[in-house]
Design a protein around this motif. Sequence first.
Motif, PDB file in Angstrom:
ATOM      1  N   GLY A 230      58.458  39.216  40.087  1.00 50.33           N
ATOM      2  CA  GLY A 230      57.159  39.268  40.618  1.00 50.33           C
ATOM      3  C   GLY A 230      56.250  38.914  39.882  1.00 50.33           C
ATOM      4  O   GLY A 230      55.719  39.528  38.728  1.00 50.33           O
TER       5      GLY A 230
ATOM      6  N   ASN B 207      52.626  39.120  38.013  1.00 47.95           N
ATOM      7  CA  ASN B 207      51.790  40.127  37.654  1.00 47.95           C
ATOM      8  C   ASN B 207      50.922  39.442  36.373  1.00 47.95           C
ATOM      9  O   ASN B 207      51.703  39.395  35.509  1.00 47.95           O
ATOM     10  CB  ASN B 207      52.392  41.451  37.397  1.00 47.95           C
ATOM     11  CG  ASN B 207      51.653  42.595  37.605  1.00 47.95           C
ATOM     12  OD1 ASN B 207      50.558  42.621  36.994  1.00 47.95           O
ATOM     13  ND2 ASN B 207      51.697  43.360  38.463  1.00 47.95           N
TER      14      ASN B 207
ATOM     15  N   ALA C 132      50.969  45.203  43.228  1.00 52.08           N
ATOM     16  CA  ALA C 132      50.796  43.863  43.533  1.00 52.08           C
ATOM     17  C   ALA C 132      49.421  43.901  44.380  1.00 52.08           C
ATOM     18  O   ALA C 132      48.765  44.889  44.680  1.00 52.08           O
ATOM     19  CB  ALA C 132      51.848  43.399  44.561  1.00 52.08           C
TER      20      ALA C 132
ATOM     21  N   ILE D  75      60.402  45.703  44.991  1.00 53.82           N
ATOM     22  CA  ILE D  75      60.661  44.199  45.008  1.00 53.82           C
ATOM     23  C   ILE D  75      62.155  44.160  44.570  1.00 53.82           C
ATOM     24  O   ILE D  75      62.588  44.668  43.601  1.00 53.82           O
ATOM     25  CB  ILE D  75      59.736  43.448  43.686  1.00 53.82           C
ATOM     26  CG1 ILE D  75      58.441  43.417  44.198  1.00 53.82           C
ATOM     27  CG2 ILE D  75      60.447  42.055  43.476  1.00 53.82           C
ATOM     28  CD1 ILE D  75      57.760  42.562  43.164  1.00 53.82           C
TER      29      ILE D  75
ATOM     30  N   GLU E 285      62.886  39.452  46.935  1.00 48.71           N
ATOM     31  CA  GLU E 285      62.091  39.688  48.351  1.00 48.71           C
ATOM     32  C   GLU E 285      61.211  41.140  48.017  1.00 48.71           C
ATOM     33  O   GLU E 285      61.561  41.844  47.317  1.00 48.71           O
ATOM     34  CB  GLU E 285      62.861  39.470  49.428  1.00 48.71           C
ATOM     35  CG  GLU E 285      64.005  40.493  49.467  1.00 48.71           C
ATOM     36  CD  GLU E 285      64.577  40.472  50.809  1.00 48.71           C
ATOM     37  OE1 GLU E 285      64.636  39.545  51.442  1.00 48.71           O
ATOM     38  OE2 GLU E 285      65.240  41.589  51.341  1.00 48.71           O
ATOM     39  N   VAL E 286      59.974  41.068  48.913  1.00 44.34           N
ATOM     40  CA  VAL E 286      59.346  42.253  48.807  1.00 44.34           C
ATOM     41  C   VAL E 286      60.044  42.944  49.998  1.00 44.34           C
ATOM     42  O   VAL E 286      60.440  42.494  50.950  1.00 44.34           O
ATOM     43  CB  VAL E 286      57.886  41.763  49.057  1.00 44.34           C
ATOM     44  CG1 VAL E 286      57.170  43.050  49.414  1.00 44.34           C
ATOM     45  CG2 VAL E 286      57.413  41.157  48.168  1.00 44.34           C
TER      46      VAL E 286
ATOM     47  N   ARG F 116      59.055  36.339  49.624  1.00 52.65           N
ATOM     48  CA  ARG F 116      59.409  36.028  48.251  1.00 52.65           C
ATOM     49  C   ARG F 116      57.942  36.477  47.545  1.00 52.65           C
ATOM     50  O   ARG F 116      57.002  36.363  47.632  1.00 52.65           O
ATOM     51  CB  ARG F 116      59.450  34.643  47.941  1.00 52.65           C
ATOM     52  CG  ARG F 116      59.641  34.297  46.266  1.00 52.65           C
ATOM     53  CD  ARG F 116      60.070  32.879  45.945  1.00 52.65           C
ATOM     54  NE  ARG F 116      61.646  32.894  46.323  1.00 52.65           N
ATOM     55  CZ  ARG F 116      62.425  33.106  45.702  1.00 52.65           C
ATOM     56  NH1 ARG F 116      62.409  33.430  44.367  1.00 52.65           N
ATOM     57  NH2 ARG F 116      63.682  33.144  46.014  1.00 52.65           N
ATOM     58  N   PRO F 117      57.982  37.228  46.277  1.00 57.89           N
ATOM     59  CA  PRO F 117      56.984  37.645  45.572  1.00 57.89           C
ATOM     60  C   PRO F 117      56.134  36.444  45.012  1.00 57.89           C
ATOM     61  O   PRO F 117      56.705  35.664  44.848  1.00 57.89           O
ATOM     62  CB  PRO F 117      57.536  38.610  44.269  1.00 57.89           C
ATOM     63  CG  PRO F 117      58.825  39.017  44.717  1.00 57.89           C
ATOM     64  CD  PRO F 117      59.127  37.760  45.707  1.00 57.89           C
TER      65      PRO F 117
ATOM     66  N   THR G 198      56.765  33.403  41.808  1.00 53.35           N
ATOM     67  CA  THR G 198      58.165  33.782  41.391  1.00 53.35           C
ATOM     68  C   THR G 198      59.195  32.545  41.942  1.00 53.35           C
ATOM     69  O   THR G 198      59.256  32.369  42.949  1.00 53.35           O
ATOM     70  CB  THR G 198      58.637  35.046  42.298  1.00 53.35           C
ATOM     71  OG1 THR G 198      57.817  36.254  41.724  1.00 53.35           O
ATOM     72  CG2 THR G 198      60.079  35.324  41.791  1.00 53.35           C
TER      73      THR G 198
ATOM     74  N   ASP H  97      50.876  36.485  48.215  1.00 51.94           N
ATOM     75  CA  ASP H  97      51.813  37.388  48.953  1.00 51.94           C
ATOM     76  C   ASP H  97      52.088  36.995  50.360  1.00 51.94           C
ATOM     77  O   ASP H  97      52.989  37.478  50.973  1.00 51.94           O
ATOM     78  CB  ASP H  97      51.309  38.735  48.864  1.00 51.94           C
ATOM     79  CG  ASP H  97      50.001  39.281  49.720  1.00 51.94           C
ATOM     80  OD1 ASP H  97      49.596  38.140  50.009  1.00 51.94           O
ATOM     81  OD2 ASP H  97      49.598  40.135  49.713  1.00 51.94           O
TER      82      ASP H  97
END
Length: 682
Positions: free
Chosen positions: A111, A113, A523, A540, A568-569, A582-583, A586, A619
Amino acid sequence: MLTALPASAQDHAQERDDPCRFTPGERANLQNCEPVSVTDTTIVVLGEGLPETPAAPAYSTITIDRDALISTGSGRLEDALSNVAGFQQFRRSDSRAANPSAQGATLRALGGNATSRALILLDGVPISDPFFGYIPFSSIGPEQLSSVRVTRGGGSGPFGAGALAGTIRLQSAGADALGLFNVSALVNHRGDTELSASLAPEVGDGFAVINGRWDRGDGFFTTPEDQRVPASSRANFDSWSLGGRIVQPLGDNLEVQARVLAFEDNRTLRFEGADNSSEGQDIALRLVSRGDWEVDVLGYAQWRNFTNVVISSTRFVRVLDQKDTPATGLGGRIEIRPPVGGGHTLRFGADYRRSDGELFEDSFSAFTGALRENRFAGGVNTDLGLFVEDDWEIGDLLLTGGVRADRYTINDGFYRAIAADGTVVRDDVFADRADWEVTWRAGALYPLSDAVEVRGAVYSGFRLPTLNELYRPFVVFPVVTQANENLEPERLEGWELGVDIFPAAGAALSATFFDNQVEGAIANVTLEPNLRQRRNLDAIDAQGLEFAASIERGPFSLNGTLVYTDAEVVGTGSAANLDGNRPPQTPEFSASVTAAYAFMDDGRISATLRHVGSQFEGDQENDVLPAATPIDLFAQVPIVDRLSFTARAENLLDEGIVTRNQGDSIDLGIPRTVWVGLRWGF
């Protein structure tokens, strides 16, 4: 020269090519090629910590050697790290054209960040910013390093509390690698310049190093030509760093290492007046004992600051001035390895980290330019960790396991906003918190034959939210992102299985399947149009396949890495609309391959192709960042005596690299850039 090669493969390849092979419980006597006991006199490389434990290769590890570090197209550390597929920053930009606060590093597509989910250590010291958690890549020139070791997956051991996605260990180069004196000067076709130098004399029985670097230039337009306005600016950059290091043996088994670093980095991004700066001063002292009882004691202090001016993208005037963000990082660790025998390598110890910082910023009206608010925020985070780990050699089988217990505190948090007329808009003081986290890891490595090794590992890890995530809101017009003082630590659990194959001397293949889950991943969650808040997601999930290959035939070498990740979240409640997405930031697929040819004493030619798949900006799985496949070139050709000619090309085919896409407002990465220069050294 071996570059991005699995650590176990590198060790194995070296043993296959070396007639002086030795068992894990022995070290090689380089004078007569006979194994000697580790308690006898041995040749030790000065300036390093204790050696890796025997079962370290049980975890998915890639080593980047010095040749690969200093032969990238850009000459930047983050560029060299990008040769490890799966390494990513929050954005695709390097440290010349990105906001420093967005330069978080992660591994395994866990993810996007702006805070690092990977732990990055320089000579054993965590280097992330104490307030934001970003990595000051511009302060570390790759020419200052001897190697980088990237271990993917949750960490344990010293400073393991920050190793959520893995650990990246940077090792400074000693006098043997640097030579007495080196200087390098390059210029590109836009007039940007790069100057670096080092002096590494022998001092007593050890050595000293003084190194410096200065990068400056007008840069390139990150804004596409059809979106530029009169206020658009090139990505100007002007950064310098100056460091010193001294290493001295104290008797037969004791060694002292001291390091200092000062740096400053100034950049302008997108619009005239959108200036930011970061600066730092670091000191570290380390004692390493290599006697029967091996001991590594380290202490460090860091002072950092950050400033940033935000320019309105519609009226092109100053709307925010983050004028001061002083932060301090203090810490240390002790690691002890007693001579327990019986095939065991036991280590235990403790580490401590303290991060404190405050934000001072002014908000202005985009219409009148008048001051609207003064804002203040900050706090203190601490972590005290206790760890123990044991490697057990049972014949050819290597087993390893470790556990950490961390006591963390989140204290003295506050946020205050005062209107221009002196009215207090907000004056929040947040409750102190403290808790324990217990994490662990275990692994095994077993050779099926001389040519095949299998390995497996399970692990957990955690990361504290940074002061930035807890207390600092921010605006990227028109989107407002709120802070969240109630954030919980991120926690990871995962496992992996891998195989390393050595089909011939100088050749190695590696494959790893991993399954990692970050519970409570932090997130920026969309609450409504143009409003987000930092929140803990349910999780995640990331599963993927990692491949690495290396072939060396005389002066020729070929190294490649590839990773495919399905991430995936998992979201419920306010994040239910993110479930299955999908984050952000990514990619699904990334790869890197480098071909190199070494000649004469110091000559090298290499070409690197990288591919990063498409990814989403936010997101909501919107605003796509298309896939990109840049090609870089490097050449160093000896001219006479100690003088060499150097040429580099970044993004040779001028691939369009989209680094930001917010509602079709786009930023671009480095265009085709050609560098030429000279290097002199001995």
